[in-house]
Design a protein around this motif. Structure first.
Motif, PDB file in Angstrom:
ATOM      1  N   TRP A 217       0.823  -1.210   0.000  1.00 49.25           N
ATOM      2  CA  TRP A 217       0.000   0.000   0.000  1.00 49.25           C
ATOM      3  C   TRP A 217       0.859   1.263   0.000  1.00 49.25           C
ATOM      4  CZ3 TRP A 217      -3.405   3.010  -1.395  1.00 49.25           C
ATOM      5  CH2 TRP A 217      -3.871   4.107  -0.664  1.00 49.25           C
ATOM      6  N   GLU A 218       1.903   1.294   0.807  1.00 47.21           N
ATOM      7  CA  GLU A 218       2.758   2.489   0.880  1.00 47.21           C
ATOM      8  C   GLU A 218       3.466   2.749  -0.443  1.00 47.21           C
ATOM      9  OE1 GLU A 218       5.323   1.825   4.205  1.00 47.21           O
ATOM     10  OE2 GLU A 218       3.867   2.621   5.679  1.00 47.21           O
ATOM     11  N   ASN A 219       3.919   1.690  -1.112  1.00 51.88           N
ATOM     12  CA  ASN A 219       4.577   1.861  -2.409  1.00 51.88           C
ATOM     13  C   ASN A 219       3.612   2.379  -3.468  1.00 51.88           C
ATOM     14  OD1 ASN A 219       7.559   0.823  -2.663  1.00 51.88           O
ATOM     15  ND2 ASN A 219       6.573  -0.577  -1.225  1.00 51.88           N
ATOM     16  N   LEU A 220       2.394   1.915  -3.427  1.00 57.70           N
ATOM     17  CA  LEU A 220       1.388   2.402  -4.381  1.00 57.70           C
ATOM     18  C   LEU A 220       0.986   3.835  -4.067  1.00 57.70           C
ATOM     19  CD1 LEU A 220      -0.935  -0.739  -4.643  1.00 57.70           C
ATOM     20  CD2 LEU A 220       0.713   0.066  -6.335  1.00 57.70           C
ATOM     21  N   GLN A 221       0.844   4.123  -2.796  1.00 54.15           N
ATOM     22  CA  GLN A 221       0.415   5.452  -2.362  1.00 54.15           C
ATOM     23  C   GLN A 221       1.418   6.523  -2.780  1.00 54.15           C
ATOM     24  OE1 GLN A 221       0.058   6.112   1.908  1.00 54.15           O
ATOM     25  NE2 GLN A 221      -1.972   7.017   1.592  1.00 54.15           N
ATOM     26  N   LYS A 222       2.708   6.206  -2.725  1.00 50.84           N
ATOM     27  CA  LYS A 222       3.746   7.160  -3.114  1.00 50.84           C
ATOM     28  C   LYS A 222       3.584   7.621  -4.561  1.00 50.84           C
ATOM     29  CE  LYS A 222       7.305   5.366   0.025  1.00 50.84           C
ATOM     30  NZ  LYS A 222       8.576   4.575   0.103  1.00 50.84           N
ATOM     31  N   GLU A 223       3.050   6.730  -5.409  1.00 49.42           N
ATOM     32  CA  GLU A 223       2.876   7.050  -6.827  1.00 49.42           C
ATOM     33  C   GLU A 223       1.440   7.447  -7.154  1.00 49.42           C
ATOM     34  OE1 GLU A 223       5.226   7.296  -9.131  1.00 49.42           O
ATOM     35  OE2 GLU A 223       6.687   6.920  -7.532  1.00 49.42           O
ATOM     36  N   GLY A 224       0.655   7.704  -6.119  1.00 43.87           N
ATOM     37  CA  GLY A 224      -0.707   8.183  -6.341  1.00 43.87           C
ATOM     38  C   GLY A 224      -1.675   7.138  -6.839  1.00 43.87           C
ATOM     39  N   VAL A 225      -1.386   5.856  -6.579  1.00 42.37           N
ATOM     40  CA  VAL A 225      -2.278   4.779  -7.015  1.00 42.37           C
ATOM     41  C   VAL A 225      -3.272   4.474  -5.895  1.00 42.37           C
ATOM     42  CG1 VAL A 225      -2.445   2.394  -7.792  1.00 42.37           C
ATOM     43  CG2 VAL A 225      -0.473   3.787  -8.461  1.00 42.37           C
ATOM     44  N   LYS A 226      -4.551   4.505  -6.231  1.00 40.73           N
ATOM     45  CA  LYS A 226      -5.576   4.167  -5.249  1.00 40.73           C
ATOM     46  C   LYS A 226      -5.475   2.681  -4.907  1.00 40.73           C
ATOM     47  CE  LYS A 226      -8.784   7.722  -6.822  1.00 40.73           C
ATOM     48  NZ  LYS A 226     -10.130   8.011  -7.387  1.00 40.73           N
ATOM     49  N   GLU A 227      -5.735   2.374  -3.643  1.00 39.36           N
ATOM     50  CA  GLU A 227      -5.528   1.004  -3.170  1.00 39.36           C
ATOM     51  C   GLU A 227      -6.443   0.020  -3.894  1.00 39.36           C
ATOM     52  OE1 GLU A 227      -5.158  -1.492   1.029  1.00 39.36           O
ATOM     53  OE2 GLU A 227      -6.076   0.483   1.002  1.00 39.36           O
ATOM     54  N   PRO A 228      -5.863  -0.969  -4.583  1.00 40.09           N
ATOM     55  CA  PRO A 228      -6.666  -1.997  -5.240  1.00 40.09           C
ATOM     56  C   PRO A 228      -6.951  -3.131  -4.264  1.00 40.09           C
ATOM     57  CG  PRO A 228      -4.365  -2.350  -5.733  1.00 40.09           C
ATOM     58  CD  PRO A 228      -4.429  -1.148  -4.813  1.00 40.09           C
ATOM     59  N   PRO A 229      -7.771  -4.104  -4.637  1.00 44.10           N
ATOM     60  CA  PRO A 229      -7.901  -5.305  -3.807  1.00 44.10           C
ATOM     61  C   PRO A 229      -6.543  -6.007  -3.708  1.00 44.10           C
ATOM     62  CG  PRO A 229      -9.671  -5.190  -5.423  1.00 44.10           C
ATOM     63  CD  PRO A 229      -8.679  -4.122  -5.786  1.00 44.10           C
ATOM     64  N   ILE A 230      -6.127  -6.337  -2.493  1.00 44.76           N
ATOM     65  CA  ILE A 230      -4.842  -7.011  -2.267  1.00 44.76           C
ATOM     66  C   ILE A 230      -5.123  -8.356  -1.614  1.00 44.76           C
ATOM     67  CG2 ILE A 230      -2.633  -6.906  -1.053  1.00 44.76           C
ATOM     68  CD1 ILE A 230      -2.855  -3.841  -1.149  1.00 44.76           C
TER      69      ILE A 230
END
Length: 411
Positions: free
Chosen positions: A217-230
């Motif tokens: 989540w933190e790696n995605l958040q840094k690039e502005g990606v909304k949290e997908p199903p994980i």
């Protein structure tokens, strides 16, 4: 195995630029959630013409009839799912585990330390009827840039993308997720090889699972990606951890992909047809020709304009009552449709139009037959006529959307 070749462009704002409706052009536009081959008979030029003609003729029963025929075909249409990630993340093993088959079975995806997928491979499963599972080469197979990889793999051809990760959530995973968000493509992140993490980590299982999810989540958040199903799974235990939740969500998304994609496509066709009718009426308004073109006795009477516009679009009381009866929903459907209508108050002194709001819905209440609105200028008259027209057009779209939503129920 060959890549899917049915590249279909996303739904475009100007449908005529893509389709144009001529018989000699190929029908190639669809909404983002659903992808149908351009040669498919599900939504051909002829079918679009039928829908367009029915909407133009305010024949809502015919619209429903056409949609019922379409939805039967869409319910068994193919959904394409891509499985991608860094090489060695266990994409092939994941496909086998998702299908609940062993690596030794004849139809299994080849796996192993030396086995790296170099060409897209297609698989099927009885667990997911009419679904193609595509095992794509990993991002590390070649030295291409991510943009080249996305183009070569034609990821915009797929309805859903599953990004596989293990051991670390790399920059390639983030780039893939960012690209999927940019393409407005539904995607999951699946962390495989959880069994290895559990056997080698000093953390307790709840702490480890939380740590992995937080890192993703933190790696995605840094690039502005909304949290997908994980989902956190182990390929060697396809019944444990998040595998069941993943399968359930996948089934739901496959269903929604078909239904929502069809709805959005139909909405666009209908909205475009209604907008064309609006433009035709506006030309009459600008030319002060409402009387000749539409039989409006007194164009300055906004109540009369509204009534004629509603009849022209097929959302007058008589038409809606007939539709409700034909659809065997004489009470609930008709009342719901009327509640979505927009009406307007016409003060007796001809002053500026008033707005009444009820529960967040803008309502329009008609005045008396003898009430006329006087205008100080031609421009002002045109402005008020267009306002009534636009409100009736929006009313038509809302009612038609309700009709479509009520009658598209895929098996």
């Amino acid at each position: 195995m060959v890549m899917p070749t049915s590249r279909v462009a996303p739904l475009l704002p100007n449908m005529e630029e893509t389709v144009g409706f001529p018989k000699d052009k190929q029908f190639t536009y669809f909404s983002d959630p659903i992808f149908i081959h351009k040669d498919s008979n599900i939504l051909s030029v002829e079918v679009v013409e039928k829908i367009k003609t029915a909407v133009e003729g305010k024949d809502w029963i015919e619209v429903v009839s056409i949609v019922k025929d379409i939805q039967q075909k869409v319910s068994i249409s193919t959904v394409k799912i891509a499985v991608t990630g860094d090489s060695g993340n266990g994409m092939s093993s994941f496909i086998n585990a998702l299908r609940l088959i062993g690596h030794e079975e004849e139809d299994s995806a080849p796996t192993g330390v030396v086995r790296i997928t170099k060409e897209p491979a297609q698989y099927f499963s009885s667990k997911f009827p009419n679904v193609e599972l595509w095992d794509l080469p990993g991002t590390g197979v070649t030295a291409q840039s991510m943009e080249n990889y996305l183009e070569e793999m034609k990821l915009d051809n797929y309805d859903l993308v599953i990004i596989i990760a293990s051991e670390q959530f790399s920059s390639n995973h983030v780039k893939l997720a960012k690209a999927m968000q940019r393409m407005r493509r539904r995607f999951y992140v699946v962390w495989t090889k959880l069994d290895r993490d559990l056997s080698s980590s000093p953390l307790l299982e709840p702490q480890l699972l939380q740590s992995i999810q937080k890192n993703i989540w933190e790696n995605l958040q840094k690039e502005g990606v909304k949290e997908p199903p994980i989902f956190l799974v182990s390929n060697i235990d396809p019944l444990a951890h998040d595998f069941q939740k993943l399968r359930e969500m996948l089934q739901e998304d496959i269903f929604n992909s078909r239904k929502n994609g069809l709805l959005e496509t139909l909405f666009h066709i209908c909205d475009k047809t209604i907008n064309d009718k609006v433009e035709a009426i506006k030309r009459s308004i600008y030319a002060d020709n409402l009387s000749n073109d539409f039989g409006i006795m007194c164009p300055d009477n906004l109540r009369e304009c509204q009534k004629v516009f509603q009849q022209f679009f097929g959302v007058d009381d008589k038409t809606l009552q007939q539709v409700a009866l034909n659809m065997r929903q004489p009470d609930a459907y008709y009342m719901d449709a009327k509640q979505s209508q927009v009406t307007q108050i016409y003060p007796q002194d001809g002053s500026a139009l008033s707005r009444v709001y009820d529960s967040g819905i803008q309502l329009l209440f008609t005045g008396f037959d003898s009430v006329y609105c006087c205008f100080n200028s031609r421009h002002y008259r045109h402005t008020q006529q267009k306002r009534v027209l636009d409100e009736v057009a929006e009313e038509t779209k809302k009612i038609l959307r309700k009709i479509l939503k009520d009658f598209i129920i895929l098996p």
